[in-house]
Scaffold this active site. Sequence first.
Site, short mmCIF file in Angstrom:
data_model
loop_
_atom_site.label_atom_id
_atom_site.label_comp_id
_atom_site.label_asym_id
_atom_site.label_seq_id
_atom_site.Cartn_x
_atom_site.Cartn_y
_atom_site.Cartn_z
CE LYS A 22 -1.80 1.44 4.06
NZ LYS A 22 -1.48 2.83 4.42
CG ASN A 23 2.25 2.62 3.55
OD1 ASN A 23 1.09 2.91 3.25
ND2 ASN A 23 2.63 2.38 4.80
NE ARG A 93 -1.92 11.15 8.15
CZ ARG A 93 -1.54 12.38 7.99
NH1 ARG A 93 -2.29 13.20 7.78
NH2 ARG A 93 -0.37 12.80 8.02
CB CYS A 117 -5.71 9.58 11.55
SG CYS A 117 -4.09 8.96 11.97
NE ARG A 122 -0.20 9.91 10.45
CZ ARG A 122 -0.54 8.88 9.66
NH1 ARG A 122 -1.65 8.24 9.86
NH2 ARG A 122 0.24 8.55 8.65
CG ASP A 305 3.20 1.19 9.64
OD1 ASP A 305 3.43 1.46 8.45
OD2 ASP A 305 2.81 2.05 10.46
CB VAL A 327 7.10 6.58 14.83
CG1 VAL A 327 6.73 7.33 13.56
CG2 VAL A 327 8.43 5.85 14.66
NE ARG A 397 -7.48 3.90 5.28
CZ ARG A 397 -7.16 5.08 5.79
NH1 ARG A 397 -7.72 5.49 6.91
NH2 ARG A 397 -6.28 5.85 5.19
C1 EPZ Z 1 3.96 6.89 6.58
O1 EPZ Z 1 3.12 7.85 7.15
C2 EPZ Z 1 3.11 5.64 6.38
N1 EPZ Z 1 2.03 5.96 5.44
C3 EPZ Z 1 2.55 5.19 7.73
O2 EPZ Z 1 1.82 4.00 7.51
C4 EPZ Z 1 3.72 4.88 8.65
O3 EPZ Z 1 3.22 4.52 9.93
C5 EPZ Z 1 4.61 6.12 8.79
O4 EPZ Z 1 5.04 6.56 7.47
C6 EPZ Z 1 5.86 5.86 9.62
O5 EPZ Z 1 6.58 4.82 9.05
C7 EPZ Z 1 2.31 6.00 4.11
O6 EPZ Z 1 3.44 5.78 3.69
C8 EPZ Z 1 1.17 6.30 3.20
P1 EPZ Z 1 5.78 10.23 8.82
P2 EPZ Z 1 3.61 9.39 7.24
O7 EPZ Z 1 5.66 11.52 8.07
O8 EPZ Z 1 4.52 9.69 6.11
C9 EPZ Z 1 5.78 13.49 12.24
C10 EPZ Z 1 0.06 2.52 7.78
O9 EPZ Z 1 -0.36 1.94 8.77
N2 EPZ Z 1 5.65 14.47 11.15
O10 EPZ Z 1 6.96 9.35 8.54
O11 EPZ Z 1 2.40 10.22 7.43
C11 EPZ Z 1 4.54 12.59 12.35
O12 EPZ Z 1 3.55 13.22 13.14
C12 EPZ Z 1 0.43 3.98 7.83
O13 EPZ Z 1 0.26 1.98 6.66
C13 EPZ Z 1 5.64 15.82 11.47
O14 EPZ Z 1 5.71 16.19 12.65
O15 EPZ Z 1 4.46 9.37 8.57
C14 EPZ Z 1 5.10 11.35 13.01
O16 EPZ Z 1 5.16 11.55 14.40
C15 EPZ Z 1 0.08 4.56 9.17
N3 EPZ Z 1 5.52 16.73 10.48
C16 EPZ Z 1 6.52 11.26 12.44
O17 EPZ Z 1 6.83 12.57 11.93
C17 EPZ Z 1 5.44 16.36 9.15
O18 EPZ Z 1 5.35 17.25 8.27
C18 EPZ Z 1 6.68 10.27 11.29
O19 EPZ Z 1 5.63 10.54 10.38
C19 EPZ Z 1 5.46 14.98 8.84
C20 EPZ Z 1 5.58 14.06 9.86
#
Ligand code: EPZ
Length: 418
Positions: A22-23, A93, A117, A122, A305, A327, A397
């Site tokens: 998916k990702n 998102r 979410c 996020r 995850d 995370v 999803r």
């Molecule tokens: C990706 O989400 C994945 N989704 C998530 O998978 C996964 O859990 C996550 O990466 C971490 O590995 C997709 O790839 C579509 P991040 P993402 O930006 O990119 C903070 C699933 O279950 N952050 O790496 O949204 C954030 O709040 C989903 O398949 C900011 O503060 O995650 C988090 O604490 C859930 N500001 C940390 O960084 C930003 O602008 C990591 O988030 C961006 C992120």
Amino acid sequence: MDKIILRGGNRLEGEMRVSGAKNAALPLIAASLLAEDPMHFTNVPHLQDVTTIIELLGQVGARVIVGERMKVEVDATAIHSVRAPYELVKTMRASILVLGPLLARYGEAEVSLPGGCAIGTRPVNLHLKGLEAMGAEIRVEEGYIKARAPRLQGTRFFFDQASVTGTENLMMAATLAEGTTVLENAAREPEVADLGECLNRMGARISGIGTDELVIEGVSRLGGVEHRILPDRIEAGTYMAAAALTRGDATVKGARPGHVESVVEKLREMGAEVTLGGDWIRVRMDDRPSPANLRTQPYPGLPTDMQAQLMVLNVLAHGSATVTETVFENRFMHVQELRRMGAEIELTGNAAMVRGVERLTGAPVMATDLRASASLVLAGLVAEGESSVERIYHIDRGYERIEEKLALLGADVRRVPA
Ligand code: EPZ
């Protein structure tokens, strides 16, 4: 809303085949917006989130053809809108991934600000800060990110927090920028690397793929290519955990063992016998799991995850262990539901102290987010009696036909339309 009914006690045995990730599919389909010819994807997973991003591309005017066995062709060569509407973005998102491509290719974009979410607020501040560093003018009005940039400029940008989609968005935007962009503290997840490889085959000039420093030299155009979506390492890890949990003997096929090393090591620490092949992983377990502390980290560390799924092994272990989620700020939604099945878990901040119990008892439980739901299904595989997991649209999803794949491995599981 459909629910899944399980009766615990069956060992999982046999083989299952992993679907496309998916990702990986989500950013790759978004990257089609950069291409001046159609893109062709194979091994695309049949998931709600993939349907959502296909709908989103359709809304901006891309022509998307979904063929047999989920071959997907995306022709975004003549889009008529740069607006990603709230109605779609609120359901997923990761829609934010169209922001960078639209801005880079068309000089403007209007993307609904993704809401939070279940697992956290996020924010997308790093996405926006990076695009501004590339010269974009960004306003947030009426819940929409309104971005404009006649031509993005190369820049050096440091992620003060590793972000998977943040890295993907800026990497895509930088491919068509003027000059060179350096992304520091970039995410190293395999899905980011796979996107980078695909962009390079489209004509981009990205180096450092797989490392935390990406150097992207802007080019004037990107062409269309065919790309096979890489296997889903989190789906693989989920079924590996299920095999260990049920003291079974199951093989996950069509996987990339190199992408699940941290999960393999953790399962071995918990007492599983794990054998690796070129594109398969076999997991056997005869006894109750040994407790093992879990601490989630960005790749190549233990994936956030996989936290909820591996916690279930600790719930049934012969001892106590600590699960630390580094995370996301609220990724323990599965804990109260597991407690209802008999788990003994105490939460303090971002740590869960799990005291292993001999058995769980089946109960009606409710899914809240994708991976929490998966952990409840895993618990239902071993809980005595019947469990029902409600609101399984969360599961759909990210897991293709989860009840079919589990039933093929011998689980007593069925989907019941609500
Ligand atoms: C990706 O989400 C994945 N989704 C998530 O998978 C996964 O859990 C996550 O990466 C971490 O590995 C997709 O790839 C579509 P991040 P993402 O930006 O990119 C903070 C699933 O279950 N952050 O790496 O949204 C954030 O709040 C989903 O398949 C900011 O503060 O995650 C988090 O604490 C859930 N500001 C940390 O960084 C930003 O602008 C990591 O988030 C961006 C992120």
